[in-house]
Design a protein around this motif. Structure first.
Motif, PDB file in Angstrom:
ATOM      1  N   VAL A  26       0.824  -1.199   0.000  1.00  0.00           N
ATOM      2  CA  VAL A  26       0.000   0.000   0.000  1.00  0.00           C
ATOM      3  C   VAL A  26       0.863   1.256   0.000  1.00  0.00           C
ATOM      4  CG1 VAL A  26      -0.455   0.538   2.414  1.00  0.00           C
ATOM      5  CG2 VAL A  26      -2.212   0.816   0.761  1.00  0.00           C
ATOM      6  N   LEU A  29       1.230   1.873  -3.458  1.00  0.00           N
ATOM      7  CA  LEU A  29       0.003   2.450  -4.042  1.00  0.00           C
ATOM      8  C   LEU A  29      -0.076   3.955  -3.802  1.00  0.00           C
ATOM      9  CD1 LEU A  29      -2.708   1.547  -5.366  1.00  0.00           C
ATOM     10  CD2 LEU A  29      -3.677   1.644  -3.132  1.00  0.00           C
ATOM     11  N   ILE A  30       0.427   4.441  -2.684  1.00  0.00           N
ATOM     12  CA  ILE A  30       0.263   5.871  -2.394  1.00  0.00           C
ATOM     13  C   ILE A  30       1.443   6.690  -2.909  1.00  0.00           C
ATOM     14  CG2 ILE A  30       1.350   6.036  -0.120  1.00  0.00           C
ATOM     15  CD1 ILE A  30      -2.022   7.488  -0.887  1.00  0.00           C
ATOM     16  N   VAL A  35      -0.840   5.644 -12.897  1.00  0.00           N
ATOM     17  CA  VAL A  35      -1.732   4.512 -12.647  1.00  0.00           C
ATOM     18  C   VAL A  35      -1.093   3.186 -13.029  1.00  0.00           C
ATOM     19  CG1 VAL A  35      -2.886   4.790 -14.860  1.00  0.00           C
ATOM     20  CG2 VAL A  35      -4.072   3.699 -13.035  1.00  0.00           C
ATOM     21  N   SER A  46      -0.037  -7.238  -3.469  1.00  0.00           N
ATOM     22  CA  SER A  46      -1.242  -7.438  -2.673  1.00  0.00           C
ATOM     23  C   SER A  46      -1.755  -8.872  -2.824  1.00  0.00           C
ATOM     24  CB  SER A  46      -2.297  -6.440  -3.108  1.00  0.00           C
ATOM     25  OG  SER A  46      -3.520  -6.767  -2.567  1.00  0.00           O
ATOM     26  N   VAL A  50      -2.283 -11.580   0.258  1.00  0.00           N
ATOM     27  CA  VAL A  50      -3.517 -12.314   0.542  1.00  0.00           C
ATOM     28  C   VAL A  50      -3.291 -13.816   0.453  1.00  0.00           C
ATOM     29  CG1 VAL A  50      -5.831 -12.697  -0.273  1.00  0.00           C
ATOM     30  CG2 VAL A  50      -4.984 -10.445  -0.059  1.00  0.00           C
TER      31      VAL A  50
ATOM     32  N   THR B  16      -3.619  -0.700   5.752  1.00  0.00           N
ATOM     33  CA  THR B  16      -3.692  -0.816   4.295  1.00  0.00           C
ATOM     34  C   THR B  16      -5.007  -0.269   3.754  1.00  0.00           C
ATOM     35  OG1 THR B  16      -2.361  -2.785   4.431  1.00  0.00           O
ATOM     36  CG2 THR B  16      -3.559  -2.443   2.413  1.00  0.00           C
ATOM     37  N   ILE B  19      -5.106   3.632   3.989  1.00  0.00           N
ATOM     38  CA  ILE B  19      -4.307   4.357   2.991  1.00  0.00           C
ATOM     39  C   ILE B  19      -4.906   4.187   1.599  1.00  0.00           C
ATOM     40  CG2 ILE B  19      -1.994   4.642   2.060  1.00  0.00           C
ATOM     41  CD1 ILE B  19      -0.875   3.811   4.643  1.00  0.00           C
ATOM     42  N   ALA B  20      -5.493   3.025   1.322  1.00  0.00           N
ATOM     43  CA  ALA B  20      -6.155   2.847   0.021  1.00  0.00           C
ATOM     44  C   ALA B  20      -7.381   3.754  -0.085  1.00  0.00           C
ATOM     45  CB  ALA B  20      -6.545   1.393  -0.178  1.00  0.00           C
ATOM     46  N   ARG B  23      -6.197   6.978  -1.272  1.00  0.00           N
ATOM     47  CA  ARG B  23      -5.963   6.969  -2.726  1.00  0.00           C
ATOM     48  C   ARG B  23      -7.282   7.069  -3.484  1.00  0.00           C
ATOM     49  NH1 ARG B  23      -3.096   9.029  -5.859  1.00  0.00           N
ATOM     50  NH2 ARG B  23      -1.190   8.226  -4.935  1.00  0.00           N
ATOM     51  N   ASP B  32      -7.414   4.716 -11.195  1.00  0.00           N
ATOM     52  CA  ASP B  32      -6.765   4.741  -9.878  1.00  0.00           C
ATOM     53  C   ASP B  32      -7.718   4.300  -8.786  1.00  0.00           C
ATOM     54  OD1 ASP B  32      -4.115   5.694 -10.175  1.00  0.00           O
ATOM     55  OD2 ASP B  32      -4.974   7.583 -10.857  1.00  0.00           O
ATOM     56  N   VAL B  34     -10.455   2.560  -9.115  1.00  0.00           N
ATOM     57  CA  VAL B  34     -10.875   1.162  -9.234  1.00  0.00           C
ATOM     58  C   VAL B  34      -9.790   0.224  -8.709  1.00  0.00           C
ATOM     59  CG1 VAL B  34     -11.674  -0.576 -10.831  1.00  0.00           C
ATOM     60  CG2 VAL B  34     -12.331   1.748 -11.148  1.00  0.00           C
ATOM     61  N   ILE B  35      -8.515   0.572  -8.974  1.00  0.00           N
ATOM     62  CA  ILE B  35      -7.423  -0.263  -8.458  1.00  0.00           C
ATOM     63  C   ILE B  35      -7.413  -0.252  -6.932  1.00  0.00           C
ATOM     64  CG2 ILE B  35      -4.928  -0.298  -8.263  1.00  0.00           C
ATOM     65  CD1 ILE B  35      -4.764   0.289 -11.168  1.00  0.00           C
ATOM     66  N   ALA B  36      -7.644   0.946  -6.353  1.00  0.00           N
ATOM     67  CA  ALA B  36      -7.662   1.022  -4.887  1.00  0.00           C
ATOM     68  C   ALA B  36      -8.856   0.255  -4.313  1.00  0.00           C
ATOM     69  CB  ALA B  36      -7.694   2.480  -4.448  1.00  0.00           C
ATOM     70  N   ASP B  38     -10.261  -2.402  -5.657  1.00  0.00           N
ATOM     71  CA  ASP B  38      -9.923  -3.818  -5.782  1.00  0.00           C
ATOM     72  C   ASP B  38      -8.997  -4.245  -4.652  1.00  0.00           C
ATOM     73  OD1 ASP B  38      -9.966  -6.274  -7.135  1.00  0.00           O
ATOM     74  OD2 ASP B  38      -7.973  -5.849  -7.896  1.00  0.00           O
ATOM     75  N   MET B  39      -8.052  -3.366  -4.315  1.00  0.00           N
ATOM     76  CA  MET B  39      -7.118  -3.680  -3.237  1.00  0.00           C
ATOM     77  C   MET B  39      -7.841  -3.746  -1.897  1.00  0.00           C
ATOM     78  SD  MET B  39      -3.522  -1.962  -2.715  1.00  0.00           S
ATOM     79  CE  MET B  39      -2.376  -2.651  -1.558  1.00  0.00           C
ATOM     80  N   VAL B  42      -9.609  -7.114  -1.700  1.00  0.00           N
ATOM     81  CA  VAL B  42      -8.680  -8.220  -1.466  1.00  0.00           C
ATOM     82  C   VAL B  42      -8.192  -8.227  -0.016  1.00  0.00           C
ATOM     83  CG1 VAL B  42      -6.352  -8.884  -2.061  1.00  0.00           C
ATOM     84  CG2 VAL B  42      -7.981  -8.576  -3.831  1.00  0.00           C
ATOM     85  N   ASN B  43      -8.000  -7.015   0.545  1.00  0.00           N
ATOM     86  CA  ASN B  43      -7.543  -6.971   1.932  1.00  0.00           C
ATOM     87  C   ASN B  43      -8.659  -7.294   2.917  1.00  0.00           C
ATOM     88  OD1 ASN B  43      -4.680  -6.218   2.337  1.00  0.00           O
ATOM     89  ND2 ASN B  43      -5.269  -4.770   0.760  1.00  0.00           N
ATOM     90  N   ILE B  45     -10.805  -9.648   2.355  1.00  0.00           N
ATOM     91  CA  ILE B  45     -10.771 -11.112   2.378  1.00  0.00           C
ATOM     92  C   ILE B  45      -9.758 -11.604   3.411  1.00  0.00           C
ATOM     93  CG2 ILE B  45     -10.175 -13.112   1.016  1.00  0.00           C
ATOM     94  CD1 ILE B  45     -11.137 -11.657  -1.404  1.00  0.00           C
ATOM     95  N   PHE B  72     -14.174  -9.360  -7.795  1.00  0.00           N
ATOM     96  CA  PHE B  72     -13.712  -9.597  -9.161  1.00  0.00           C
ATOM     97  C   PHE B  72     -14.732  -9.084 -10.180  1.00  0.00           C
ATOM     98  CE2 PHE B  72     -13.488 -12.666 -12.755  1.00  0.00           C
ATOM     99  CZ  PHE B  72     -12.330 -12.175 -13.289  1.00  0.00           C
ATOM    100  N   THR B  75     -14.726  -5.268 -10.354  1.00  0.00           N
ATOM    101  CA  THR B  75     -13.599  -4.712 -11.101  1.00  0.00           C
ATOM    102  C   THR B  75     -13.776  -4.900 -12.595  1.00  0.00           C
ATOM    103  OG1 THR B  75     -12.250  -5.294  -9.225  1.00  0.00           O
ATOM    104  CG2 THR B  75     -11.114  -4.679 -11.218  1.00  0.00           C
TER     105      THR B  75
END
Lengths: 119, 94
Positions: A26, A29-30, A35, A46, A50, B16, B19-20, B23, B32, B34-36, B38-39, B42-43, B45, B72, B75
């Motif tokens: 992360v 990411l920041i 992108v 990531s 997981v 995590t 901070i996402a 973002r 950007d 959408v990626i955050a 998705d992250m 996942v976190n 989970i 999934f 995204t």
């Protein structure tokens, strides 16, 4: 230490490693500039975090209760299959919708390929 | 010992996700965000797996599969929308 305690410790160690890898990813990411580099940080490391965490959970339940969780194995396989695919698709959509590269990037090879095909 | 390690891992997943979220708010473009997102999925989970260990139950393990599938599909739908402007494509050959 008996056998099940060793197994529980190994599982907890996997989970701790996954948490640390998640924090590292992360920060990618920041901090990264655009992108495309951000998706590099967000999808690869990531996914590693997981997968380590889910494997640690699997080992923990196996060691402590003797329980082989098929659902957890399915979750591991599913995350491992879908996270790189999702990352690839979203970066492809970003490039097709003309998101700018960072200022410090020097070369864009895909631009020439796409525009040669159109002419 | 094991409980301390699990708590540290849970706190790092929380950091995590926080901070996402920054973002998502800052992010200059749609991919950007959408990626955050998705992250974050996942976190979530991973943190649900840790929570199911800490509460000593197996009942939350289905949630991992459901959240993985939902994250999934979300995204994929967002990337189709950003790329072409539609989510479901229909052929117009008639």
């Amino acid at each position: 230490m008996s056998g099940s305690e060793v197994g529980e410790f190994v599982g907890a160690l996997f989970i701790l490693t996954g948490g640390i890898a998640s924090v590292i990813s992360v920060f990618g990411l920041i901090r990264l500039p655009d992108v495309y580099t951000r998706s590099h940080a967000a999808t690869k490391s990531s996914t590693l975090a997981v997968l380590l965490t889910l494997s640690g959970t699997f080992i923990y339940f196996w060691a402590s209760e003797g329980f082989l969780s098929v659902r957890l194995l399915l979750g591991i396989v599913f995350v491992f299959l879908t996270a790189p695919v999702a990352g690839h698709l979203i970066v492809r959509a970003a490039y097709r919708s003309k998101v700018k590269l960072a200022d410090i990037s020097t070369e864009d090879e895909l631009y020439e390929v796409l525009h040669k095909k159109n002419e | 010992m094991i409980k301390t390690m699990l708590t540290i891992a849970l706190i790092s997943f929380a950091i995590t996700i926080a901070i996402a979220t920054v973002r998502i708010i800052l992010g200059p473009s749609m991919p950007d965000r959408v990626i955050a997102l998705d992250m974050i999925g996942v976190n979530l989970i991973a943190s649900i797996a840790v929570i199911s260990i800490m509460l000593k139950t197996r009942a939350y393990l289905e949630v991992i599969l459901i959240l993985g599938i939902l994250s999934f599909i979300g995204t994929i739908a967002f990337s189709k929308y950003i790329e072409r402007g539609v989510i479901i494509e229909r052929k117009r050959s008639r």
